[in-house]
Design a protein around this motif. Structure first.
Motif, short mmCIF file in Angstrom:
data_model
loop_
_atom_site.label_atom_id
_atom_site.label_comp_id
_atom_site.label_asym_id
_atom_site.label_seq_id
_atom_site.Cartn_x
_atom_site.Cartn_y
_atom_site.Cartn_z
N TYR B 245 0.84 -1.21 0.00
CA TYR B 245 0.00 0.00 0.00
C TYR B 245 0.87 1.25 0.00
O TYR B 245 0.65 2.19 -0.77
N TYR B 309 0.59 -7.63 -5.24
CA TYR B 309 -0.64 -7.85 -4.48
C TYR B 309 -1.26 -9.18 -4.86
O TYR B 309 -1.70 -9.96 -4.00
N LEU B 313 -1.97 -12.32 -2.37
CA LEU B 313 -3.28 -12.97 -2.19
C LEU B 313 -3.16 -14.46 -2.44
O LEU B 313 -3.70 -15.29 -1.69
N LYS C 2 -29.72 7.64 2.50
CA LYS C 2 -28.46 8.37 2.60
C LYS C 2 -28.36 9.44 1.51
O LYS C 2 -29.00 9.34 0.47
N ILE C 225 -9.75 8.87 5.81
CA ILE C 225 -9.00 7.77 5.20
C ILE C 225 -7.95 7.25 6.18
O ILE C 225 -7.77 6.04 6.34
N GLU C 229 -7.74 3.56 7.65
CA GLU C 229 -6.51 2.80 7.49
C GLU C 229 -6.14 2.10 8.78
O GLU C 229 -5.82 0.91 8.80
N ALA C 238 -15.53 -5.38 11.70
CA ALA C 238 -16.00 -6.20 10.58
C ALA C 238 -16.80 -5.37 9.58
O ALA C 238 -17.00 -5.80 8.44
N MET C 241 -16.10 -2.56 5.47
CA MET C 241 -16.44 -2.50 4.05
C MET C 241 -17.46 -1.43 3.77
O MET C 241 -17.40 -0.75 2.74
N GLU C 242 -18.42 -1.26 4.65
CA GLU C 242 -19.42 -0.22 4.44
C GLU C 242 -18.79 1.16 4.44
O GLU C 242 -19.18 2.04 3.68
N TYR C 245 -17.03 1.61 1.24
CA TYR C 245 -18.05 1.84 0.21
C TYR C 245 -18.55 3.28 0.28
O TYR C 245 -18.65 3.97 -0.75
N LYS C 248 -15.88 5.59 -1.05
CA LYS C 248 -15.83 5.59 -2.50
C LYS C 248 -16.97 6.39 -3.10
O LYS C 248 -16.80 7.13 -4.07
N ARG C 249 -18.16 6.23 -2.53
CA ARG C 249 -19.30 6.95 -3.07
C ARG C 249 -19.12 8.44 -2.88
O ARG C 249 -19.45 9.24 -3.76
N LEU C 308 -7.18 0.34 0.28
CA LEU C 308 -7.75 -0.04 1.57
C LEU C 308 -8.59 -1.31 1.43
O LEU C 308 -8.56 -2.19 2.29
N TYR C 309 -9.33 -1.39 0.34
CA TYR C 309 -10.13 -2.60 0.12
C TYR C 309 -9.22 -3.81 0.01
O TYR C 309 -9.51 -4.88 0.59
N HIS C 312 -8.00 -4.77 3.33
CA HIS C 312 -9.09 -5.38 4.09
C HIS C 312 -9.25 -6.85 3.71
O HIS C 312 -9.32 -7.73 4.58
N LEU C 313 -9.28 -7.11 2.41
CA LEU C 313 -9.43 -8.49 1.93
C LEU C 313 -8.28 -9.35 2.46
O LEU C 313 -8.48 -10.48 2.92
N ILE D 233 -25.46 -6.31 2.93
CA ILE D 233 -24.85 -6.04 4.24
C ILE D 233 -25.42 -6.99 5.28
O ILE D 233 -24.70 -7.46 6.16
N GLU D 310 -17.82 -5.95 -4.08
CA GLU D 310 -16.73 -6.04 -3.11
C GLU D 310 -17.26 -6.28 -1.70
O GLU D 310 -16.71 -7.07 -0.95
N ILE D 311 -18.36 -5.59 -1.35
CA ILE D 311 -18.95 -5.83 -0.03
C ILE D 311 -19.39 -7.28 0.07
O ILE D 311 -19.19 -7.94 1.09
N SER D 314 -16.51 -9.56 0.63
CA SER D 314 -15.99 -9.37 1.98
C SER D 314 -16.94 -9.98 3.00
O SER D 314 -16.51 -10.57 4.00
N ASN D 318 -16.16 -12.82 5.72
CA ASN D 318 -16.48 -12.61 7.12
C ASN D 318 -17.29 -13.75 7.69
O ASN D 318 -17.04 -14.22 8.80
#
Lengths: 384, 384, 384, 384, 384
Positions: B245, B309, B313, C2, C225, C229, C238, C241-242, C245, C248-249, C308-309, C312-313, D233, D310-311, D314, D318
Motif C-alpha cells: 500500500y 498484491y 493474495l 443516505k 481515510i 486505514e 468487521a 467494508m461499508e 463503500y 468511494k461513493r 484499503l479494500y 481489508h481483503l 450487508i 466487493e462488499i 468481503s 467474514n
C-alpha cells in the motif's frame, strides 16, 4: 537480480558530470567491439578490413555498411563517429544503451534507435526449429551477461543504433549477434534488391529484421503461456504465481520497447526525411503494419495473463474446497459413530443395552445406518 | 502522520484573507533562509555576499545566480522579489509549497516550478553508493521534519522555483539540499559549458539535476520492490500489505509530480519563450526524453505493485490450503482409528472379538490397514 | 435514505407538465428565503433592506450584490428575476437544485452554477480548527435536512447560482450558510480589492470561496481515510467494508461536482465573455489551477480507497489463516493422543501392555513424545 | 430467456435476402398497429380517423401528428411511408427494432431513432407514486411479451422512430404505451406552447418525454441498489450475486442506449438541420444537459455495483471466518477435555489416580481449568 | 493446440528471405484452390470456366467476378494477379493470411482485406436453424483443419481479400465456404440490384455478407454465455473457469478482427476512392452502422464474462461456506456429547453417578439438552 528490473541510471548526464563526456552507460558491461566494413553496389559486394574508416574507398558509386557490434572500444567508435561527422550528442546516445526507440534527423544523417529483443532459455538459444537457410541462430547467454539462467525464458534486449547517411549505413549493436547474418548473405547475392537500392533500403531491411525477430520472441512467449495454462489448470504447481508475474513483467518490458518504436516508424513515414526515398517508405509502411499486428498480439497476451491469474485463484479455491470436503465427509461420518461407541463405553452400573444378547450387533447396525444416512446426504449434495 | 497524505490547504487564498498577502503556505514549517550569490561569465565565477541584492554589481557582462534555500525569511524573499521586479502573484506562488509543476511567462522573466524528490531512509541518506566526485549527498531527515523514520523509504518532496531573467537565474529551494553542489563545482570550472552559455542554460542544468535525481529515487524504489518481492514469495511477513500500500501511494505521489512536469517541459519547448535560446531547447528535449523514460519505469512499477498484491493474495490462499491439508490429513487418518478403538472400548456383555486371543493384534492391524489406505489416498491426491 | 443517492427527477420538465412552470425541484424541501442587498463602490459599502428590489438605488456608480439564500419563496425569486430581466429558463435552473456545474452566456447577464460541498459530522460542524478571523463556520445539520447523523462524515452539497450583470452580482444559495461571511467582511474593508474592481471580481471571489471550501472537505476526507486505514490494519472492525463503500461513493459524488466545474471555469477563461475583464481572467486561472490540484488529490484518494479494500481483503484472509492454524494445531496435537488413550481403553481380554507395571507411564510418555514431535513440526512450519 | 441478451440478427440484410425487402426485424413479435391522427394549429386540435392518410386535410395551416404504435401491420406502415414519401431504407429502419439511436437527414424529412426504456416489475407498473395529473402510467407486461416476471426489475426497451417533415411529425412506437398521454393532453390545451410552435417543437417534446422517462427508470434502479445494499450487508441471501450481475447488465444496456443518444442530440444541435428552428435548438440543449446528468448518475451506479460486489465478497469471507471461529472454539475447548477423559478411560492395571478418593473431582477440575484457559485465550484474541 | 493462439510468423518477410518471394504464410496448410468465373450485366449472368483468366471475354459491357477459394495453387493465383495487373506486394498480402483488416488504394484497383469468422462446434456447423431459402450453411471442420473438436465453440477465422477494379471484382477466400452462395443466387436473379449496379456494389454485398455473418457468430456466443451462466449459477462444474477463459479469449480474438475493420470501412467512406460510387457509399454507411452495433454487443459480452467470473468466485466461496457449515454443525454438536460419554467412560474407582439408578438416562438427557442448545444456536445464526 532478474533482467529488466534494474533502473537505467543515465550516468553520463548525472549531476556533476558535464553533458558531452563520452562514456558507456548501461546495465551491463559493454561487449568487446567488432567492426565489419561492407562496400556494395549493384554489381559487387566486398567486405573490407581497413585499420581506420578513413581508408575506405571514397568512391561515390558504392554504398558502405559499417557494422559495429559491442560498445567497449570507445576510441574506435569515436573514429567512426568522426568519419561520419556525427554530432557529439548522437555519439553519447549510441553509447547510452538505455535509450527509448526514437529517430532524429540531422543535417547530414538520420539517427534511429531500436531495441533487439532475444529470448534466452537456460543457456540455450531458442528458435532452433527455424529453417536452416535462414541462418538464424539466436545466441544464448553471452559471458558478459551475469544473469542466472533458469527454466523461465528471459528476455534480453540489446540496443541497435542505425546511422543513415547519403552514402551508407552504419549500425551499432550493443553486442555481437547473428541476427543480421541473413542480410549479409543476401548482400552477397547478385539478384538481391538490397544491392539495387540505396542505403535507405538497407536501413529498412535491418529494421525489418529486428521487427521480424519480435515475432519469434512472441512465438516463444505464446508457447510459454500455453505451458503455464496447462500447469495452472492441472493445479499442481504452487509457485505458478511467480511465473505469471514474470510473464506480465516480460510483456510490459516488450510493450515498453514496441510502443515507442511504432511512433518512431510512424514519424519516419509522416515526416519524409531527406534520406528516405518514397519507394522505401512503402516498405516502412509494411514494418508499421507488423508493429500494429505485434501490438494486437501483445494486448491479447496481456488479457490472457490476467485470465491465467483468475484461473489460478479459482483453482486454489477449488482445491481448498476439495480438501475441506474430504475432511468434512470423513469427520461427519465418523464423529457420530465414535459418539455411539462412546456411549456404550460408559461405565454406568445399569445400562440395560449392554446386557442384551444382540446389543453389540445392534450398536454396530446403528452405526452402519448412521454412516449410510450421511453418505446419502453427501451424495445428494454432490460432494461424493 | 505519514508524508504525502496531508492536504494542501492553500491558506493564503483561504476565504476571508484577501489574495496577495504574503505568508508561507505548506505542510511543514519553513526552513531558515540561506542566500548565496554567484556572478559568472565566460572568464570568471565569483561568489558574493552582499547584505542586499541591490548591492550586486550592475555589470551587464556577468550573469547572476541567486540561490535561495529555505523560505522562512519572508522579508529577504521580498527583497529579492523587488530586486527582480517579480509580480506579487509569483512571490505568493514561491512561498506556497503546494504548487503543481508549471511554468508561467511574464514580461520580464520566466517562472518555473519543479518538485525535488528525495528518499529518506530511517535517518540515513540514500544514494551512498554514488561516485565521490559527484558530490551527491542526499540529506537525511532535517530537524524541521517531524516525520517518524521507519524501515520503509519515505519520499520527501521539496519545491524548487526558478526565476529566469535576461541577466540571471534565481532559484528558491524549499529547504537546504546538496543537490546543486555539482552545479556549483562545474560553475567554478573554467571549461564548463555553463559559463559559456547564458542563464537559460543554467536553468536547464538545474532542471536536469532535478530530473536526474528522480532516477536515484526510482532506483531506490526498484530495490524496495525487489525486497518486497522476496518477502512476499517467502510469505513469512503478514504485514506485507501495508508495504504494498505504501509503495502504491509513493508511486502515485511521484506520478503526481512527474506528469505535470512533463507537460511543463513540453510547453516550454513548444511555446519557445523569449528567455530560452534555441540551443537550450535542444537540451530541454533531452530532459523531456528522460521524463518519458521515467514515466515508462513508473508505469512498470505500478504494474509490478499490482502483481505483488496478486502474488500476496495467492500466497495467502496457498498457505491456507497447506494448513487445511495438514489438519485434514491428521484428522482423517486418526478419526477412523479412534472410532475402531472406541468400538472395542464398548462394554457390551457379549462382544466375541474381545475374548479372541488375537483380538487385540487384529484390531491394531485393522487400524494400520485403515491408516495405510488413507495415506495412499492422500498420496494419490498429491497432498503428501 | 443516505444523501447523494436519490435521483434527481426533474419534475418541472416531467412528462405532462409544460416546461416553464416555476416550481422548486430538488431532493430536499427548499430552505426559507433570506435576501440581503449590498451596494458598494470604491468609497463605501452599504447593506440595504428594500421591500422590493426595484427600490434599490438606480445609481450607476455603485455595484449591487443581491445575496439570496434559501429557495422556498418563489415569488421573491421571481421579483428578483424580473428586476434582473432573467430569462424564464434561467429562473427554472436556479430553482432546480439538480443542475450540473455550468455557465451560460445571455445578452444581459452571465449565469454560473456551482456546487458548495460541506461536511456534516454527527450534528457538529467540521473545520473547527480554522483561524477565528476566517469566520468560517461550517454549519451542522439544518432542521430541514431529514438525514440521520452517524459517525461517518456525510457530504452535503448545496447549489449556488451566480448571476453576473454589468451592474452587479446576484447569488442564489440553496440554503443559508456562513461560507460568504468572509467576503462580506472584506467588502466592508476599505482597502479591499473587491471594492476597487467590478462585479466580475466579486464573482471570482465567490467562486474562489467555493473552491477553497473543497480543500477543507478534502482535508476532512483525508483524515477519515487515515482513520479507516488504522481500523483496517487493526482488523477489529468487521463493518469496515461499508465505510470503504461510503468513502468511494463520497469521492465519486465529489468528482461529479468538480469535473464539470473544471470544464466550466476553463470554458469561461477560453470564451472570454463580455462581463468578465481580462484582469479577472488571470484570477480565474488561479481557480482553475486549484481545481486541477483538487483533482490530483481526488485521484490519489480513489487509489487509496482501492488499496484499503485490498488490505481489508488480505486482512480477512490473514485472520482466517490464524483461526485455521489454532484449530489445526490443537486438533492435530490432541487427536493422536486421544487415539492412544482410546487404544488402551479397549476391553480386549488379552492386552499384555495393560498388565505391565510401567504400562501407564509408558503410554503417557508415548503421548508426550507424539505431542512434542507435532510441536516441533509446527515450529518448523513457523506456525507457532 | 431474459431481455436484452438476444442478439439482433438483422435478417432483412441477411445473406441471400436482397436489401430493401420490408419485413419486421426484432427480438419480439411485432405488436398490433394502432394509428392516431392529430391535426393542430394555434387555434385548434382535432383527432381524425381517416381510413387512409391521403384523406388527411391538405391544409397548410395545420400541422399533423401521426402517432403509430405497434409495427405488425406492414401495409399500413407502407401507406404512411408513401404518404410521407419516405425512402425505402428509412422504412426498413423503422421496422428493424434493433437500431442504435441515430438521426439521418433526408431532403424532405429528418429521421430520428430513440429508445424508450420502461421498468417492468412482476406484472405491475412502476412509477405508481407519480402525481395523478401527470397521467404517467408505465404499463406492465404486454401479452405479446413472453417474458417471465420475477422479483427483479426488468428493463424493456422499445424503439421510437420520429419523422419530422415541414408539415408535421410522425412517430412510430414499437408497442403501445402511455408515455405520450401527457403530450396529447397538452396538445388539446389552448395555451400550450406545442400548438404555438411548429412540428420541430413537437419532436423536441416527444424526445424530452423519452429522456424524462429515463429518470424514472433510474429512480427505480436507484431503489433497487439500495435494496441490494441492505440485503448484501445483512448477508442473508446467497443468490445476491445474480442480482448484482443483473444490475450490471441492466446498467450496461441502458448505457448502450443513452450514449449514442447523447451523440445523436449533440449532432442535431451541431449540424442545425433545416427542419429544426433555432428556438427549438435551445430546448434540445436542455435535453442534452439531461443526458449528461443521466450519464453521471449511470457512472455512479456502475461504481456502486462494483462496490456492492466487493462488499459481498468481503461479507462471504467474514461469514466464513465466523463459521470457522465457532468450529475452532468448540473443537479446541472439547478436544483436550475429551483427551483427559480418554486417559482415565484406559484400562491399565496400575493407574494410581483411579484409586484416589478425589481422583474423579480432580479430573473434572483439571478439565474445567483447561477449558477456562482456552476461553481466556480466545477472549484475548477477541474471538468471543 | 487451440485456435487463435499461434502467432503469425510472417515467414515471407523472415530474416534472410528477400521480401517479394511468393509463398503462402499462415497458421494452417493452404486449402486447395478453386476458381469460379462469373460474368454479369443488367441482362444476364453466366458462369464460365476458362483454363486461363486471359480467355475471359474482353467485353466492356459485362462485369466479372472471379471467386477464388483456397490459396494452395500459387501459380493459379499468380496468373490471376497478372491478369488483374496486381502489384507484387498485394499478391504477397493475399497469400499471407495473417493480415489485419485494411484497405489499400492502387492506381488500377482497390485492395480490401476482411476476416470471415465462423463458429465450429464439435464437427457440426452452427446456424442450422436458419431459414432454408437463406442457403446459409456454415461448414464444419474442413479436413485441413487439424483442430480437435470439443464441446466449446471454436472460432475459425479465414481471410478474404477483395480486389475491386473498374471492370469487376476478384475475391480470394482462405478456404472454400458457402458464405457467398446467397450472393451467387441473387446474381442469377434478374431483378437483383447487384446486376444493375457496378462491381463496387458487388464488393459492398460481399462485405455485407461477412459482417452479417458476424451476427450469427455473436448469436452463438450469446447462447454460450447463457449456458455458462446456468452452469455457473448451478455451481456444479468445477472446470467452468476454462470456459470463461476461452470465452474471453474468443471475444478478444473477435475484437481484434472487428476493430480494424471498423476503421477500414470508415476510411473507405471518408477517402472516397475512385472505384466506389457515391451510391455505394450510402450502403457502406449501413455496414459501418452494423459494425458499431457489433461493437456494442461485444463490449456487453466482455462485461458479462467479467460478471460471470465474479459469480463463479462468489459461488466457490459460497460452497466453501456451506461445506464448512456442515462440518461445523456436525462437529460442534457431537464433540461435546462425545466428551460427556468420555467422562462416564473413565475408570475412577469412586464415581458416584455411575452407581445411580438413573445415571444412564440422566447422561443421555444431558446429551440431548446439549445437542438441543447447539441446534437452537445454529438456528439463531441462520445456519440451519
Amino acid at each position: 537480480m532478474k533482467p529488466g528490473r534494474k533502473i537505467a541510471v543515465s550516468e553520463s548526464s548525472m549531476t556533476g558530470l558535464p553533458p558531452g563526456t563520452l562514456i558507456h552507460v548501461g546495465d551491463r558491461d559493454p561487449a568487446p567491439t567488432h567492426v565489419r566494413y561492407f562496400e556494395y553496389n549493384e554489381n559487387t559486394t566486398t567486405e573490407k578490413s581497413p585499420a581506420h574508416p578513413d581508408e575506405l574507398s571514397p568512391d561515390t558509386d558504392t554504398y558502405t555498411w559499417i557494422k559495429v557490434s559491442g560498445l567497449a572500444d570507445i576510441e574506435k567508435i569515436k573514429q567512426i563517429g568522426a568519419f561520419l561527422s556525427l554530432h557529439p550528442l548522437t555519439l553519447e546516445d549510441i553509447l547510452n544503451t538505455n535509450q527509448r526507440p526514437k529517430y532524429e534527423e540531422f543535417d547530414d544523417y538520420l539517427y534511429l534507435v531500436l531495441k533487439i529483443i532475444r529470448v534466452e532459455n537456460g543457456g540455450e538459444a531458442s528458435g532452433g526449429g527455424r529453417r536452416a537457410d535462414d541462418n538464424i541462430d539466436i545466441p544464448g547467454i553471452r559471458p558478459e551477461n551475469d544473469r542466472q539462467s533458469d527454466d523461465n525464458c528471459n528476455l534480453i534486449s540489446a540496443q541497435l543504433s542505425i546511422i543513415l547517411t547519403e552514402r551508407g549505413v552504419c549500425s551499432f549493436e550493443e553486442n555481437e549477434s547473428d541476427i543480421f547474418n541473413g542480410v549479409i548473405k543476401r548482400l552477397s547475392d547478385e539478384k538481391s534488391r538490397i544491392r539495387k537500392r540505396g542505403p535507405d533500403y538497407l536501413m529498412y531491411v535491418l529494421t525489418d529484421c529486428v521487427v521480424d525477430n519480435y515475432f519469434i520472441v512472441f512465438e516463444r512467449i505464446g508457447e510459454e503461456i500455453e505451458d503455464l495454462e496447462e500447469v495452472i489448470i492441472d493445479g499442481t504447481d504452487a509457485d505458478v504465481m511467480e511465473d505469471i508475474y514474470t510473464l506480465k513483467r516480460n510483456l510490459f518490458d516488450i510493450r515498453k520497447r514496441i510502443w515507442p518504436l511504432r511512433e518512431t516508424i510512424a514519424g519516419l513515414i509522416r515526416n519524409k526525411p531527406d534520406f528516405v526515398s518514397e519507394q522505401t517508405e512503402v516498405f516502412l509502411n509494411d514494418v508499421s503494419d507488423h508493429l500494429y499486428q505485434l501490438n494486437d498480439i501483445l494486448e491479447s497476451y496481456r488479457e490472457m495473463s490476467t485470465g491465467l491469474y483468475e484461473i489460478h485463484l479459482s483453482t486454489l479455491s477449488n482445491r481448498m474446497n476439495e480438501v475441506m470436503k474430504v475432511l468434512t465427509i470423513i469427520a461427519t461420518i465418523f464423529i457420530p459413530l465414535t459418539f455411539i461407541a462412546g456411549i456404550y463405553g460408559m461405565n454406568f452400573a445399569s445400562m440395560p443395552e449392554l446386557q442384551w444378547d444382540l446389543g453389540y450387533p445392534a450398536a454396530i447396525l446403528a452405526m452402519l445406518v448412521t454412516a449410510g444416512i450421511m453418505l446419502l446426504y453427501f451424495r445428494k449434495k454432490h460432494w461424493i
